[in-house]
Design an enzyme around this catalytic site. Sequence first.
Site, mmCIF file in Angstrom:
data_model
loop_
_atom_site.group_PDB
_atom_site.id
_atom_site.type_symbol
_atom_site.label_atom_id
_atom_site.label_comp_id
_atom_site.label_asym_id
_atom_site.label_seq_id
_atom_site.Cartn_x
_atom_site.Cartn_y
_atom_site.Cartn_z
ATOM 1 N N GLY A 161 0.818 -1.206 0.000
ATOM 2 C CA GLY A 161 0.000 0.000 0.000
ATOM 3 C C GLY A 161 0.851 1.255 0.000
ATOM 4 O O GLY A 161 1.966 1.263 0.514
ATOM 5 N N ARG A 217 -3.315 -17.248 -14.565
ATOM 6 C CA ARG A 217 -4.468 -18.030 -14.996
ATOM 7 C C ARG A 217 -3.993 -19.357 -15.590
ATOM 8 O O ARG A 217 -3.133 -19.396 -16.472
ATOM 9 C CB ARG A 217 -5.284 -17.250 -16.027
ATOM 10 C CG ARG A 217 -6.627 -17.921 -16.352
ATOM 11 C CD ARG A 217 -7.434 -17.084 -17.323
ATOM 12 N NE ARG A 217 -7.914 -15.859 -16.730
ATOM 13 C CZ ARG A 217 -9.022 -15.776 -15.990
ATOM 14 N NH1 ARG A 217 -9.731 -16.867 -15.734
ATOM 15 N NH2 ARG A 217 -9.401 -14.621 -15.500
ATOM 16 N N ASP A 226 5.510 -4.629 6.118
ATOM 17 C CA ASP A 226 5.959 -5.959 6.541
ATOM 18 C C ASP A 226 5.910 -6.977 5.413
ATOM 19 O O ASP A 226 6.821 -7.781 5.251
ATOM 20 C CB ASP A 226 5.154 -6.441 7.758
ATOM 21 C CG ASP A 226 3.665 -6.519 7.482
ATOM 22 O OD1 ASP A 226 3.183 -5.863 6.536
ATOM 23 O OD2 ASP A 226 2.970 -7.229 8.234
ATOM 24 N N THR A 279 4.799 2.101 6.312
ATOM 25 C CA THR A 279 3.442 1.677 6.601
ATOM 26 C C THR A 279 2.768 2.737 7.457
ATOM 27 O O THR A 279 3.344 3.177 8.455
ATOM 28 C CB THR A 279 3.371 0.317 7.330
ATOM 29 O OG1 THR A 279 2.062 0.118 7.858
ATOM 30 C CG2 THR A 279 4.372 0.220 8.461
ATOM 31 N N ASP A 283 0.416 2.158 9.281
ATOM 32 C CA ASP A 283 -0.022 1.490 10.512
ATOM 33 C C ASP A 283 1.007 1.572 11.627
ATOM 34 O O ASP A 283 0.692 1.270 12.783
ATOM 35 C CB ASP A 283 -0.348 0.018 10.231
ATOM 36 C CG ASP A 283 -1.597 -0.157 9.394
ATOM 37 O OD1 ASP A 283 -2.472 0.741 9.446
ATOM 38 O OD2 ASP A 283 -1.704 -1.168 8.681
ATOM 39 N N ASP A 295 3.468 -0.381 12.404
ATOM 40 C CA ASP A 295 3.477 -1.660 13.110
ATOM 41 C C ASP A 295 4.749 -2.482 12.903
ATOM 42 O O ASP A 295 4.739 -3.692 13.143
ATOM 43 C CB ASP A 295 2.251 -2.487 12.706
ATOM 44 C CG ASP A 295 2.186 -2.766 11.205
ATOM 45 O OD1 ASP A 295 3.097 -2.325 10.476
ATOM 46 O OD2 ASP A 295 1.221 -3.416 10.771
ATOM 47 N N MET A 311 -8.192 2.885 9.478
ATOM 48 C CA MET A 311 -7.358 1.748 9.102
ATOM 49 C C MET A 311 -6.625 1.206 10.333
ATOM 50 O O MET A 311 -6.414 1.911 11.307
ATOM 51 C CB MET A 311 -6.375 2.154 8.019
ATOM 52 C CG MET A 311 -7.033 2.371 6.664
ATOM 53 S SD MET A 311 -5.837 2.749 5.371
ATOM 54 C CE MET A 311 -6.898 2.591 3.922
ATOM 55 N N ARG A 370 -5.596 -3.032 10.556
ATOM 56 C CA ARG A 370 -6.078 -4.412 10.546
ATOM 57 C C ARG A 370 -5.611 -5.192 11.768
ATOM 58 O O ARG A 370 -6.368 -5.965 12.341
ATOM 59 C CB ARG A 370 -5.594 -5.138 9.283
ATOM 60 C CG ARG A 370 -6.159 -4.583 7.991
ATOM 61 C CD ARG A 370 -5.752 -5.459 6.823
ATOM 62 N NE ARG A 370 -6.240 -4.922 5.562
ATOM 63 C CZ ARG A 370 -6.106 -5.550 4.399
ATOM 64 N NH1 ARG A 370 -5.496 -6.714 4.355
ATOM 65 N NH2 ARG A 370 -6.572 -5.003 3.291
ATOM 66 N N ARG A 425 -4.296 7.583 3.669
ATOM 67 C CA ARG A 425 -2.976 7.353 3.085
ATOM 68 C C ARG A 425 -2.724 8.207 1.852
ATOM 69 O O ARG A 425 -1.683 8.091 1.214
ATOM 70 C CB ARG A 425 -2.793 5.881 2.750
ATOM 71 C CG ARG A 425 -3.713 5.358 1.664
ATOM 72 C CD ARG A 425 -3.324 3.962 1.229
ATOM 73 N NE ARG A 425 -3.529 2.992 2.264
ATOM 74 C CZ ARG A 425 -2.713 1.969 2.500
ATOM 75 N NH1 ARG A 425 -1.648 1.806 1.778
ATOM 76 N NH2 ARG A 425 -2.973 1.103 3.458
#
Length: 367
Positions: free
Chosen positions: A19, A96, A129, A151, A153, A155, A195, A197, A294
């Site tokens: 992201g 595929r 991560d 990130t 986040d 984290d 946000m 998770r 973001r």
Amino acid sequence: MTERSQPRVRRIAINTGGGDAPGLNAVIRAATLSALNEGWEVLGIRRGYMGLLEGEVDGEAGVFPLTAQAVRGITHLGGTILGTTTRGNPFGLEVRQPDGTWGTVDRSGEIIQKFREQEIDALIAIGGDGSLNIAHALYQKGLPVIGVPKTIDNDLSATDVTFGFQTAVEVATDAIGRLHSTAEAHQRVMIVQLMGRHTGWIALESGLAGGADVILIPEIPYDVNRIAEKVRERDAQRRRFSIIVVAEGAVSVEGESYADATGRYRGVADQLGDQIAAATGKETRTLVLGHIQRGGEPIAYDRNLALRFGAAAVRCIREGSLGTMVALQGNRIRAVPLGDAVHDIKRVAPDSELVMTARQLGVSFGD
């Protein structure tokens, strides 16, 4: 980490994966200019590793020179001039099958070979991560890599802060603050989904700064009845509105979360809103802030941190400190082994000072 001797550096590459986050372009600019000042050539890889594998992305060269002109005036820009993807893991790319179904294929060996063919001496991999786990795996297969933590986040346990986080907190805090007047005017419960998770850093810091009455984070399971008690308590105090901030990955004491079949978190605010309305009889509205957290320009703190990270990554290459990630520890940028950097997620400790501060101010965590 012990420095390794390596041949003279002539050419490096930079990519961004996962992201996006405010500050990516600042890293790219700092790394590019620092490398050019070392006398190195710099290449940009579009959309993670896809530009290298496919040769062309959206009609443009998948790998292209990053010159001083190419990175001019991008420090303040959101997004990334290299593009990014969350579906670019070369160890398991979706393809595929002949029968029409989808499967995965490992193309990591092609990555190593193409780096050798293009005589790229090192890669600066900018990511969270997931992207840094990929970078670490490629390093173990022989690719010279330096990681840069990214990130919103916040984290990653090896660094005190990741760039983009403070910008996300500012955006969320502003949104929470703007809800106070409308919530009070209509005497409503307003639920803001942010946000997060696996961790609640954005929800915790923006909820505290924005004056939320309830903050729900993945690290502290919540009980809807306790949240309803807080809303009723405020009503009894003639404060007939409430602001609830919830991280998308928050879980109830029953273990209920709101991840769908794809692993994406949806609907926690709506579900919680229905439950709170039923429990309190209060009119309830929800806001999912989503990707606006973001997007846009990074604040000054994130720009400067990103610039520091980009320059430090080049120093690591110059010094031969490969297989590492640059990290902010205290007031210094240090190189830490990539394996250590991605080993653990940095979670909010339920007894942390931020949580204790919020509790002392009367904030409920639904527990």
